[in-house]
Write a protein that holds these residues in place. Structure first.
Motif, PDB file in Angstrom:
ATOM      1  N   LYS A   1      22.012  26.407  -7.143  1.00  0.00           N
ATOM      2  CA  LYS A   1      21.966  27.418  -8.347  1.00  0.00           C
ATOM      3  C   LYS A   1      20.956  28.608  -7.948  1.00  0.00           C
ATOM      4  O   LYS A   1      20.426  29.377  -6.628  1.00  0.00           O
ATOM      5  CB  LYS A   1      19.550  26.239  -8.425  1.00  0.00           C
ATOM      6  CG  LYS A   1      20.545  24.827  -9.005  1.00  0.00           C
ATOM      7  CD  LYS A   1      19.021  23.710  -9.522  1.00  0.00           C
ATOM      8  CE  LYS A   1      19.611  22.825 -10.097  1.00  0.00           C
ATOM      9  NZ  LYS A   1      18.167  21.583 -10.099  1.00  0.00           N
ATOM     10  N   ASN A   2      20.915  29.459  -8.674  1.00  0.00           N
ATOM     11  CA  ASN A   2      20.351  31.118  -8.868  1.00  0.00           C
ATOM     12  C   ASN A   2      19.678  30.924  -9.688  1.00  0.00           C
ATOM     13  O   ASN A   2      18.648  30.523 -10.776  1.00  0.00           O
ATOM     14  CB  ASN A   2      21.394  31.187  -9.901  1.00  0.00           C
ATOM     15  CG  ASN A   2      20.751  33.356  -9.433  1.00  0.00           C
ATOM     16  OD1 ASN A   2      20.656  33.497  -9.156  1.00  0.00           O
ATOM     17  ND2 ASN A   2      21.242  33.546 -10.858  1.00  0.00           N
ATOM     18  N   ILE A   3      18.020  31.838  -8.923  1.00  0.00           N
ATOM     19  CA  ILE A   3      16.869  30.952  -8.590  1.00  0.00           C
ATOM     20  C   ILE A   3      16.512  32.133  -8.780  1.00  0.00           C
ATOM     21  O   ILE A   3      16.510  32.943  -7.692  1.00  0.00           O
ATOM     22  CB  ILE A   3      15.900  29.855  -7.787  1.00  0.00           C
ATOM     23  CG1 ILE A   3      16.491  28.622  -7.873  1.00  0.00           C
ATOM     24  CG2 ILE A   3      15.205  30.146  -8.591  1.00  0.00           C
ATOM     25  CD1 ILE A   3      16.109  27.334  -6.416  1.00  0.00           C
ATOM     26  N   ILE A   4      15.764  32.749  -9.995  1.00  0.00           N
ATOM     27  CA  ILE A   4      15.597  34.227  -9.955  1.00  0.00           C
ATOM     28  C   ILE A   4      13.571  34.778  -9.906  1.00  0.00           C
ATOM     29  O   ILE A   4      12.918  33.349 -11.324  1.00  0.00           O
ATOM     30  CB  ILE A   4      15.643  35.076 -10.532  1.00  0.00           C
ATOM     31  CG1 ILE A   4      17.719  35.310 -10.686  1.00  0.00           C
ATOM     32  CG2 ILE A   4      15.148  36.115 -10.525  1.00  0.00           C
ATOM     33  CD1 ILE A   4      18.308  36.108 -10.990  1.00  0.00           C
ATOM     34  N   THR A   5      13.022  35.244  -9.327  1.00  0.00           N
ATOM     35  CA  THR A   5      11.203  35.554  -9.457  1.00  0.00           C
ATOM     36  C   THR A   5      10.868  36.526 -10.002  1.00  0.00           C
ATOM     37  O   THR A   5      11.137  37.596  -9.328  1.00  0.00           O
ATOM     38  CB  THR A   5      10.808  34.275  -8.769  1.00  0.00           C
ATOM     39  OG1 THR A   5      10.456  35.365  -7.845  1.00  0.00           O
ATOM     40  CG2 THR A   5      10.894  33.247  -8.125  1.00  0.00           C
TER      41      THR A   5
END
Length: 470
Positions: A253-257
């Motif tokens: 999964k591509n997780i960006i914060t």
């Protein structure tokens, strides 16, 4: 000759013939020769691993007395401070306060100027404790030193300033957020300490009951939609968000914060720091994130309608969004977002769950004592007056600095928003009606979670009643 402060080595034993020093494995032999020459004695050494030495040195430095010299002169230029040798009392003072705060696991350091004295206070477990008094004549030099460390303008004293300092204490990397505010008697300084080397808590560690833990796990497994964590500043929302990220982290999964600030770095997650000076706001950053093909987005805080609008549309278009909002409880978040201009039907379609929390101090395990609650306490907590209860409190000991408390834990309420509640939100139904329906479905409030933690001997009635209004 103070070897501890001058050379950062530890004296284990000393007599008229020799000095025995504790040194790290990678010690400098030339320093030992210099000590031998200055002391006129033989020097014996005991080598220990670097990590063990750092920890011991930090303990010794935090125990050593802070000497404050009166100073009638203000430091007028940055150059004076920057070129001062390490023996400078001002540098020693600031370093000693940072070391002490780190050793005591303080979250904040406050420097408060008054007419006749300046106070240094440490915030531990959410409560401020007075630690040190600084003469007024010395205080401006202390503020200047902090400004130099944070690369702030030392000549500017009329407007607030914000900055950051990176320091290493023992094996710990500290990220120190600096806030400076002009007051009548001088500049007030608050340092927020973030331990970048500290381990992150998991969902199991943060204080969720078994029921709330299962609810939150279900919410975090949703493929899309929005989950909000709410509460005032300092309620532990960031800790819950990071624990949630650790739970859902997946290399597929591509997780960006996008955060302000990035408090902890998590491997495998792309984290963005808000920077309004260059136009990188939550709203602008969030727009750019959506062009990066994300699966999961964490928005540090919803501060305005624009950010709320983009976050909700992201949740509606197949993304899972985690975010925070400043409200008193879970259900009032719905009214808050509608007040911000979000259409109820969009909110009803996108919102999957709400988590509200507060932090309470935990009773010190070292001095925990049982007691029978008074009738007034039972009445305040709305417990059955016909039952017998045993509560607990800390009587105060060295371990907890006499407070009776050590550490903190969160009390929670977790609301899963099913189809019936989504319909009520979409129709903009009264907040009380939504609350009634949630209660029918088994929703438990923070107050009830707090009572469970009182009965289990984790915290006290005073702590719960201090953070929850009934």
């Amino acid at each position: 000759m103070d070897i501890l402060k001058e050379y950062k080595l530890i004296v284990e034993e000393e007599n008229e013939h020799y000095i025995k020093l504790i040194v790290p494995n990678n010690y400098n032999p030339f320093v030992i020769e210099e000590i031998r020459f200055k002391a006129g004695k033989n020097v014996l050494i005991k080598k220990i691993p670097q990590e063990e030495f750092s920890k011991l040195l930090q303990e010794k430095l935090s125990e050593s007395e802070i000497l404050i010299e009166e100073s009638s002169e203000e430091v007028k230029t940055a150059q004076d401070i920057l070129t001062t040798e390490d023996e400078s009392p001002i540098i020693n003072l600031v370093n000693s306060v940072l070391i002490k705060a780190s050793t005591l696991k303080a979250s904040d350091i406050h420097f408060e100027p008054y007419e006749d004295v300046a106070l240094v206070k440490l915030r531990m477990d959410g409560i401020l404790h007075e630690y040190l008094k600084i003469p007024v004549s010395t205080y401006n030099s202390v503020v200047t030193r902090i400004k130099v460390m944070a690369n702030l303008n030392i000549a500017e004293r009329r407007v607030p300033q914000d900055g950051r300092i990176g320091v290493k204490i023992g094996g710990k990397d500290l990220d120190v957020r600096v806030s400076i505010l002009p007051t009548v008697f001088g500049e007030r300084v608050v340092l927020r300490l973030l331990d970048k080397s500290g381990f992150l808590l998991t969902l199991e560690d943060i204080g969720l009951s078994e029921e709330n833990l299962e609810k939150l796990r279900r919410l975090l497994k949703k493929p899309y939609g929005m989950v909000m964590v709410t509460g005032p500043t300092g309620a532990g929302k960031s800790t819950t968000l990071y624990a949630s990220l650790l739970y859902i982290k997946d290399p597929r999964k591509n997780i960006i914060t996008i955060e302000d600030p990035v408090e902890y770095q998590i491997k495998g997650i792309n984290q963005i720091q808000v920077n309004p000076k260059v136009g990188l706001t939550f709203a602008n950053g969030l727009r750019s994130i959506l062009r990066q093909d994300p699966d999961i987005i964490l928005v540090g805080e919803i501060r305005d309608t624009e950010t709320a609008d983009i976050a909700i549309h992201a949740a509606l278009t197949g993304h899972f969004v985690l975010t925070t909002l400043h409200t008193n409880d879970a259900i009032s978040s719905i009214a808050r977002l509608i007040d911000m201009g979000i259409e109820p039907f969009l909110l009803g379609s996108s919102l999957e769950g709400l988590v509200a929390q507060r932090l309470v101090r935990k009773i010190c395990e070292n001095c925990k004592t049982p007691y029978t609650p008074t009738d007034a306490e039972i009445l305040e907590l709305k417990l059955n007056p016909n039952e017998n209860y045993t509560f607990y409190k800390g009587v105060g000991c060295e371990n907890c600095l006499g407070t009776g408390y050590k550490g903190r834990i969160a009390i929670f309420e977790v609301l899963e928003i099913d189809q019936e509640l989504k319909t009520m939100i979409s129709k903009n139904e009264n907040q009380f009606e939504i609350y009634k329906k949630a209660r029918e479905k088994g929703f438990k409030t923070m107050f009830e979670d707090g009572i469970v933690k009182i009965l289990k001997g984790i915290t006290t009635p005073q702590e719960v009643l201090a953070v929850i209004k009934q």
